[in-house]
Design a protein around this motif. Structure first.
Motif, short mmCIF file in Angstrom:
data_model
loop_
_atom_site.label_atom_id
_atom_site.label_comp_id
_atom_site.label_asym_id
_atom_site.label_seq_id
_atom_site.Cartn_x
_atom_site.Cartn_y
_atom_site.Cartn_z
N SER A 20 0.67 -1.07 0.03
CA SER A 20 -0.01 0.03 0.04
C SER A 20 0.98 1.30 0.02
O SER A 20 0.44 2.27 -0.70
CB SER A 20 -0.94 -0.17 1.19
N LEU A 21 2.06 1.04 0.70
CA LEU A 21 2.86 2.56 0.92
C LEU A 21 3.44 2.87 -0.57
O LEU A 21 3.62 3.79 -1.17
CB LEU A 21 3.90 1.98 1.94
N THR A 22 3.94 1.42 -1.20
CA THR A 22 4.44 1.62 -2.47
C THR A 22 3.56 2.22 -3.38
O THR A 22 3.92 2.91 -4.41
CB THR A 22 5.15 0.29 -2.94
N GLY A 23 2.31 1.68 -3.39
CA GLY A 23 1.65 2.32 -4.34
C GLY A 23 1.09 3.86 -4.22
O GLY A 23 1.09 4.68 -5.16
N PHE A 24 1.14 4.20 -2.89
CA PHE A 24 1.01 5.58 -2.56
C PHE A 24 1.98 6.30 -2.95
O PHE A 24 1.80 7.55 -3.64
CB PHE A 24 0.86 5.78 -0.89
N MET A 61 0.42 18.33 2.18
CA MET A 61 0.48 17.34 2.80
C MET A 61 -0.28 16.17 2.43
O MET A 61 -1.52 16.40 2.44
CB MET A 61 0.53 17.37 4.47
N TYR A 62 0.10 15.10 1.87
CA TYR A 62 -0.44 13.99 1.09
C TYR A 62 -0.76 12.99 2.34
O TYR A 62 0.34 12.66 2.88
CB TYR A 62 -0.11 13.57 0.02
N ARG A 63 -1.85 12.49 2.65
CA ARG A 63 -1.91 11.51 3.68
C ARG A 63 -2.80 10.29 3.14
O ARG A 63 -3.66 10.54 2.37
CB ARG A 63 -2.66 12.06 5.02
N LYS A 64 -2.47 9.11 3.71
CA LYS A 64 -3.24 7.86 3.41
C LYS A 64 -3.46 7.10 4.64
O LYS A 64 -2.39 6.72 5.06
CB LYS A 64 -2.51 7.01 2.16
N MET A 72 -7.38 0.87 1.63
CA MET A 72 -7.50 2.33 2.07
C MET A 72 -8.64 2.73 2.97
O MET A 72 -9.75 2.22 2.58
CB MET A 72 -7.40 2.99 0.68
N ASP A 73 -8.49 3.08 3.90
CA ASP A 73 -9.33 3.82 4.68
C ASP A 73 -9.96 5.43 4.36
O ASP A 73 -11.12 5.92 4.13
CB ASP A 73 -9.28 3.85 6.29
N LEU A 74 -8.99 6.01 4.08
CA LEU A 74 -8.79 7.51 3.80
C LEU A 74 -7.56 8.05 2.81
O LEU A 74 -6.51 7.76 3.47
CB LEU A 74 -9.14 8.30 5.04
N THR A 75 -7.87 8.93 2.11
CA THR A 75 -6.66 9.58 1.40
C THR A 75 -7.17 11.08 1.28
O THR A 75 -8.32 11.26 0.87
CB THR A 75 -6.57 8.91 0.09
N PHE A 91 -10.24 15.44 -0.11
CA PHE A 91 -10.41 14.07 -0.08
C PHE A 91 -10.31 13.46 -1.51
O PHE A 91 -11.11 13.89 -2.41
CB PHE A 91 -11.71 13.86 0.49
N LYS A 92 -9.61 12.35 -1.75
CA LYS A 92 -9.37 11.77 -2.73
C LYS A 92 -10.30 10.37 -2.76
O LYS A 92 -10.25 9.87 -1.73
CB LYS A 92 -7.84 11.47 -2.97
#
Length: 92
Positions: A20-24, A61-64, A72-75, A91-92
């Motif tokens: 998930s981190l890699t995709g982000f 600031m991008y957050r996931k 994913m819960d929230l981006t 929100f994405k």
């Protein structure tokens, strides 16, 4: 191929969270800072990185947030003003 910077604590992530981190990070702009990892009490994680804006003083600031399975819960993206105030949250 773009090289993704390595975050502190990435070695402790489960394979699902690491994927998930890699995709982000694959979607991150070229001037993104090294991502930060925050472990959540329920077993998931939140990843975030900062990107300096084109206008001096502005940054985003991008957050996931993901659950323990890497889903994913929230981006969202928060844009900050030079004085530290928030310009907007998307929100994405």
């Amino acid at each position: 191929m773009k090289k993704v910077p390595v975050a502190a604590g990435v070695d402790d992530l489960s394979p699902a969270l690491r994927e998930s981190l890699t995709g982000f990070m694959k979607k991150s702009p070229g001037n993104a800072e090294i991502p930060q990892i925050v472990r959540l009490p329920e077993g998931g994680a939140e990843f975030y990185y900062k990107v300096l804006g084109r206008v001096p003083g502005y940054y985003a600031m991008y957050r996931k947030r993901v659950d323990p399975e890497g889903v994913m819960d929230l981006t969202y993206k928060t844009t900050f003003l030079p004085d530290g105030g928030i310009a907007h949250i998307k929100f994405k």
